[in-house]
Design a protein around this motif. Structure first.
Motif, mmCIF file in Angstrom:
data_model
loop_
_atom_site.group_PDB
_atom_site.id
_atom_site.type_symbol
_atom_site.label_atom_id
_atom_site.label_comp_id
_atom_site.label_asym_id
_atom_site.label_seq_id
_atom_site.Cartn_x
_atom_site.Cartn_y
_atom_site.Cartn_z
ATOM 1 N N HIS A 155 128.851 101.402 -53.222
ATOM 2 C CA HIS A 155 127.408 101.634 -53.243
ATOM 3 C C HIS A 155 126.625 100.344 -52.965
ATOM 4 N N ASP A 156 127.019 99.236 -53.597
ATOM 5 C CA ASP A 156 126.293 97.967 -53.393
ATOM 6 C C ASP A 156 126.384 97.512 -51.928
ATOM 7 N N ASP A 157 127.588 97.629 -51.355
ATOM 8 C CA ASP A 157 127.781 97.257 -49.945
ATOM 9 C C ASP A 157 126.945 98.166 -49.036
ATOM 10 N N TYR A 158 126.921 99.461 -49.364
ATOM 11 C CA TYR A 158 126.135 100.419 -48.588
ATOM 12 C C TYR A 158 124.649 100.049 -48.619
ATOM 13 N N GLU A 159 124.120 99.769 -49.811
ATOM 14 C CA GLU A 159 122.692 99.429 -49.938
ATOM 15 C C GLU A 159 122.360 98.157 -49.165
ATOM 16 N N GLU A 160 123.235 97.156 -49.239
ATOM 17 C CA GLU A 160 122.992 95.885 -48.526
ATOM 18 C C GLU A 160 122.979 96.102 -47.011
ATOM 19 N N ARG A 161 123.941 96.825 -46.496
ATOM 20 C CA ARG A 161 124.005 97.081 -45.049
ATOM 21 C C ARG A 161 122.838 97.953 -44.585
ATOM 22 N N ARG A 162 122.487 98.922 -45.415
ATOM 23 C CA ARG A 162 121.365 99.786 -45.055
ATOM 24 C C ARG A 162 120.062 98.988 -44.985
ATOM 25 N N ARG A 163 119.885 98.089 -45.938
ATOM 26 C CA ARG A 163 118.686 97.243 -45.946
ATOM 27 C C ARG A 163 118.631 96.385 -44.687
ATOM 28 N N ARG A 164 119.765 95.808 -44.296
ATOM 29 C CA ARG A 164 119.810 94.963 -43.082
ATOM 30 C C ARG A 164 119.501 95.775 -41.826
ATOM 31 N N LEU A 165 120.059 96.972 -41.761
ATOM 32 C CA LEU A 165 119.804 97.811 -40.573
ATOM 33 C C LEU A 165 118.338 98.225 -40.484
ATOM 34 N N ASP A 189 125.954 105.953 -43.157
ATOM 35 C CA ASP A 189 125.859 107.067 -44.101
ATOM 36 C C ASP A 189 127.172 107.846 -44.165
ATOM 37 N N GLU A 190 127.805 108.064 -43.023
ATOM 38 C CA GLU A 190 129.080 108.781 -42.996
ATOM 39 C C GLU A 190 130.176 107.998 -43.715
ATOM 40 N N ARG A 191 130.226 106.703 -43.498
ATOM 41 C CA ARG A 191 131.244 105.880 -44.170
ATOM 42 C C ARG A 191 131.055 105.901 -45.680
ATOM 43 N N TYR A 192 129.799 105.861 -46.113
ATOM 44 C CA TYR A 192 129.519 105.920 -47.550
ATOM 45 C C TYR A 192 129.894 107.292 -48.120
ATOM 46 N N ALA A 193 129.596 108.345 -47.374
ATOM 47 C CA ALA A 193 129.922 109.695 -47.833
ATOM 48 C C ALA A 193 131.431 109.912 -47.937
ATOM 49 N N ARG A 194 132.200 109.281 -47.059
ATOM 50 C CA ARG A 194 133.662 109.405 -47.113
ATOM 51 C C ARG A 194 134.287 108.504 -48.168
#
Length: 106
Positions: A93-103, A83-88
């Motif tokens: 966005h697509d990479d963030y959603e994919e990684r978040r889904r995996r986590l 979340d911090e990396r995405y906020a910075r």
């Protein structure tokens, strides 16, 4: 009366025979060693007191090894870091959603 005078005079007579004249830096004293070691030990004692004070303050304030950022119980999760990396703006966005889904699957 002579007994009291003898008791009072005995320490003075003993000190006069041993060469003690109210200081330790005469012929039978410490000489340069006392002049050098006295201030050195004073500095060492003051340094030890300073170190103890610093350790006490750090221990009470909780700013030891972690630099005040919290201890081992204040660890962030992988999702928090993401979340911090995405906020910075470090990740898209697509990479963030994919990684978040995996986590969240784990």
């Amino acid at each position: 009366m002579w007994t009291a005078a003898a008791v009072c005079a005995t320490p003075a007579a003993v000190l006069a025979q041993t060469g003690y004249h109210g200081h330790e830096f005469g012929a039978g004293g410490h000489g340069w060693f006392g002049w050098f070691m006295g201030p050195l030990f004073m500095i060492l004692v003051l340094a030890a007191v300073a170190v103890l004070i610093v350790m006490l303050v750090r221990g009470l304030s909780g700013s030891g090894r972690h630099g005040g950022r919290g201890g081992p119980t204040d660890r962030r999760t992988a999702l928090d870091l993401l979340d911090e990396r995405y906020a910075r703006g470090e990740i898209e966005h697509d990479d963030y959603e994919e990684r978040r889904r995996r986590l969240q699957e784990q």
